[in-house]
Design an enzyme around this catalytic site. Structure first.
Site, PDB file in Angstrom:
ATOM      1  N   SER A   8       0.838  -1.202   0.000  1.00 58.93           N
ATOM      2  CA  SER A   8       0.000   0.000   0.000  1.00 58.93           C
ATOM      3  C   SER A   8       0.869   1.247   0.000  1.00 58.93           C
ATOM      4  O   SER A   8       1.592   1.509   0.967  1.00 58.93           O
ATOM      5  CB  SER A   8      -0.913   0.017   1.226  1.00 58.93           C
ATOM      6  OG  SER A   8      -1.545   1.276   1.299  1.00 58.93           O
ATOM      7  N   HIS A  33      -1.037  -1.211  -4.359  1.00 57.59           N
ATOM      8  CA  HIS A  33      -2.328  -0.948  -3.714  1.00 57.59           C
ATOM      9  C   HIS A  33      -2.453   0.556  -3.492  1.00 57.59           C
ATOM     10  O   HIS A  33      -1.611   1.190  -2.845  1.00 57.59           O
ATOM     11  CB  HIS A  33      -2.419  -1.700  -2.385  1.00 57.59           C
ATOM     12  CG  HIS A  33      -3.760  -1.627  -1.736  1.00 57.59           C
ATOM     13  ND1 HIS A  33      -4.829  -2.407  -2.138  1.00 57.59           N
ATOM     14  CD2 HIS A  33      -4.224  -0.853  -0.725  1.00 57.59           C
ATOM     15  CE1 HIS A  33      -5.883  -2.130  -1.389  1.00 57.59           C
ATOM     16  NE2 HIS A  33      -5.550  -1.175  -0.525  1.00 57.59           N
ATOM     17  N   ASP A  35      -4.832   3.580  -2.134  1.00 59.98           N
ATOM     18  CA  ASP A  35      -5.962   3.868  -1.242  1.00 59.98           C
ATOM     19  C   ASP A  35      -6.471   5.285  -1.454  1.00 59.98           C
ATOM     20  O   ASP A  35      -5.801   6.245  -1.080  1.00 59.98           O
ATOM     21  CB  ASP A  35      -5.506   3.735   0.219  1.00 59.98           C
ATOM     22  CG  ASP A  35      -5.258   2.296   0.616  1.00 59.98           C
ATOM     23  OD1 ASP A  35      -6.208   1.496   0.551  1.00 59.98           O
ATOM     24  OD2 ASP A  35      -4.111   1.968   0.997  1.00 59.98           O
ATOM     25  N   MET A  37      -9.261   8.012  -0.423  1.00 64.56           N
ATOM     26  CA  MET A  37     -10.227   8.298   0.660  1.00 64.56           C
ATOM     27  C   MET A  37     -10.820   9.685   0.473  1.00 64.56           C
ATOM     28  O   MET A  37     -10.088  10.624   0.151  1.00 64.56           O
ATOM     29  CB  MET A  37      -9.509   8.262   2.012  1.00 64.56           C
ATOM     30  CG  MET A  37      -8.763   6.974   2.280  1.00 64.56           C
ATOM     31  SD  MET A  37      -7.883   7.082   3.849  1.00 64.56           S
ATOM     32  CE  MET A  37      -6.977   5.538   3.792  1.00 64.56           C
ATOM     33  N   HIS A  66      -8.209   0.835  -4.328  1.00 62.30           N
ATOM     34  CA  HIS A  66      -9.212   0.624  -3.269  1.00 62.30           C
ATOM     35  C   HIS A  66      -9.847   1.966  -2.958  1.00 62.30           C
ATOM     36  O   HIS A  66      -9.193   2.843  -2.396  1.00 62.30           O
ATOM     37  CB  HIS A  66      -8.477   0.036  -2.048  1.00 62.30           C
ATOM     38  CG  HIS A  66      -9.296  -0.088  -0.810  1.00 62.30           C
ATOM     39  ND1 HIS A  66      -8.718  -0.214   0.443  1.00 62.30           N
ATOM     40  CD2 HIS A  66     -10.641  -0.132  -0.617  1.00 62.30           C
ATOM     41  CE1 HIS A  66      -9.675  -0.329   1.358  1.00 62.30           C
ATOM     42  NE2 HIS A  66     -10.848  -0.269   0.741  1.00 62.30           N
ATOM     43  N   MET A  68     -12.280   4.280  -0.997  1.00 56.80           N
ATOM     44  CA  MET A  68     -13.065   4.459   0.221  1.00 56.80           C
ATOM     45  C   MET A  68     -13.808   5.771   0.058  1.00 56.80           C
ATOM     46  O   MET A  68     -13.477   6.785   0.668  1.00 56.80           O
ATOM     47  CB  MET A  68     -12.114   4.467   1.438  1.00 56.80           C
ATOM     48  CG  MET A  68     -11.555   3.084   1.743  1.00 56.80           C
ATOM     49  SD  MET A  68      -9.980   3.106   2.598  1.00 56.80           S
ATOM     50  CE  MET A  68      -8.881   3.152   1.176  1.00 56.80           C
ATOM     51  N   MET A 137     -11.645  -6.262   4.861  1.00 53.56           N
ATOM     52  CA  MET A 137     -10.927  -5.281   5.683  1.00 53.56           C
ATOM     53  C   MET A 137     -10.689  -5.869   7.067  1.00 53.56           C
ATOM     54  O   MET A 137     -11.634  -6.261   7.763  1.00 53.56           O
ATOM     55  CB  MET A 137     -11.740  -3.980   5.814  1.00 53.56           C
ATOM     56  CG  MET A 137     -11.907  -3.193   4.528  1.00 53.56           C
ATOM     57  SD  MET A 137     -10.363  -2.807   3.673  1.00 53.56           S
ATOM     58  CE  MET A 137      -9.487  -1.830   4.913  1.00 53.56           C
ATOM     59  N   ASP A 175      -6.794  -6.659   3.798  1.00 51.24           N
ATOM     60  CA  ASP A 175      -6.171  -5.340   3.935  1.00 51.24           C
ATOM     61  C   ASP A 175      -6.298  -4.827   5.365  1.00 51.24           C
ATOM     62  O   ASP A 175      -7.409  -4.678   5.870  1.00 51.24           O
ATOM     63  CB  ASP A 175      -6.898  -4.386   2.964  1.00 51.24           C
ATOM     64  CG  ASP A 175      -6.299  -2.997   2.897  1.00 51.24           C
ATOM     65  OD1 ASP A 175      -5.232  -2.762   3.490  1.00 51.24           O
ATOM     66  OD2 ASP A 175      -6.914  -2.152   2.214  1.00 51.24           O
TER      67      ASP A 175
HETATM   68  C1  DX5 Z   1      -6.643   1.398   5.289  1.00 53.48           C
HETATM   69  C2  DX5 Z   1      -6.134   1.098   3.919  1.00 53.48           C
HETATM   70  C3  DX5 Z   1      -4.996   0.176   3.886  1.00 53.48           C
HETATM   71  C4  DX5 Z   1      -3.758   0.672   4.595  1.00 53.48           C
HETATM   72  C5  DX5 Z   1      -3.151  -0.537   5.228  1.00 53.48           C
HETATM   73  O1  DX5 Z   1      -7.826   2.080   5.184  1.00 53.48           O
HETATM   74  O2  DX5 Z   1      -7.161   0.525   3.125  1.00 53.48           O
HETATM   75  O3  DX5 Z   1      -4.672  -0.250   2.560  1.00 53.48           O
HETATM   76  O4  DX5 Z   1      -2.808   1.296   3.769  1.00 53.48           O
HETATM   77  O5  DX5 Z   1      -2.127  -0.160   6.052  1.00 53.48           O
HETATM   78  P1  DX5 Z   1      -1.429  -1.161   7.070  1.00 53.48           P
HETATM   79  O6  DX5 Z   1      -0.876  -2.301   6.261  1.00 53.48           O
HETATM   80  O7  DX5 Z   1      -0.391  -0.308   7.716  1.00 53.48           O
HETATM   81  O8  DX5 Z   1      -2.502  -1.630   8.040  1.00 53.48           O
HETATM   82 ZN    ZN Z   2      -6.577  -0.392   1.154  1.00 51.80          ZN
END
Ligand code: DX5
Ligand code: ZN
Length: 217
Positions: A8, A33, A35, A37, A66, A68, A137, A175
């Site tokens: 990620s 990956h 993310d 948000m 991904h 969110m 998750m 994840d």
């Molecule tokens: C959290 C993200 C993850 C995050 C995971 O909302 O979707 O992808 O980057 O981070 P770690 O591996 O540090 O839990």
């Molecule tokens: Zn993620």
């Protein structure tokens, strides 16, 4: 078959993003990956299209995106335009889940659904055959570096049974809080793809950490 590893980039050094993208290119990782948000669906804002496009410019591996965000349908074609190969939206953010899946596929991307820790696996029973990926998750989405929620193991077992029965090609990705120990438990429960952020980027040697994750069996 080895496990798919998707580091990620949320935990990378954004002041030197090209350096970290090239590290992932040279590593044994399979995907990036990404993310995204929106500050509405989750209590945090990460980054958007310009940063994603900058990653895409240097990445030699698929972008596992991904999202969110609320109302994912509104942005599907923008994600395609900015380089998404796999687009995973949240079950909890889409009113018409089947429609969202078909819209992602119509853009030529692989379609994934993410489930928050409180969402049961059985909500997917009528759409599992349409999916390329399910993302369990194992933390509440929004931040890297959180503690692994152990109930994710039970959900992975249940989802493995559903996938094996109805769509064995579907990827089962997890994840949140993934390290060598939780990663092994997840793989034994039936996961075949792991996301890892802080465990990779906070380690002394991210490339070796990725190689160690890749060796989980
Ligand atoms: C959290 C993200 C993850 C995050 C995971 O909302 O979707 O992808 O980057 O981070 P770690 O591996 O540090 O839990
Ligand atoms: Zn993620």
């Amino acid at each position: 078959m080895s496990i798919i590893i998707s580091p990620s980039v949320l935990s990378c050094d954004f002041g030197n993003i090209q350096h970290d993208v090239e590290m992932i290119n040279q590593s044994q990782a399979d995907w990036f990956h990404i993310d995204v948000m929106d500050g509405v669906f989750v209590p945090n804002i990460s980054f958007g299209f310009p940063v994603m496009a900058a990653i895409k410019k240097h990445a030699t591996k698929p972008l596992d995106v991904h999202i969110m965000i609320q109302n994912p349908d509104a942005y599907i074609s923008e994600f395609k335009k900015h380089g998404a190969d796999i687009l995973t939206f949240h079950y909890e953010a889409s009113t018409h889940v089947h429609r969202t899946i078909q819209a992602i596929k119509a853009e030529g991307m692989k379609a994934g659904i993410a489930l928050n820790p409180h969402t049961p696996v059985n909500v997917l029973s009528e759409v599992i055959e349409d999916l390329d990926l399910v993302l369990i998750m194992s933390v509440n989405p929004g931040f890297g570096g959180q503690k692994f929620i152990a109930n994710a193991i039970n959900k992975v077992k249940e989802l493995r049974a559903l996938i094996d029965a109805k769509n064995p090609a579907c990827v089962l990705e997890v994840d949140g809080g993934v390290n060598l120990e939780t990663g092994k438990q997840l793989v034994h429960a039936g996961a075949n793809a792991l996301v890892a952020g802080s465990f990779v980027f906070n380690s002394g040697n991210p490339k070796e950490t990725i190689a160690a994750l890749k060796e989980i069996h």
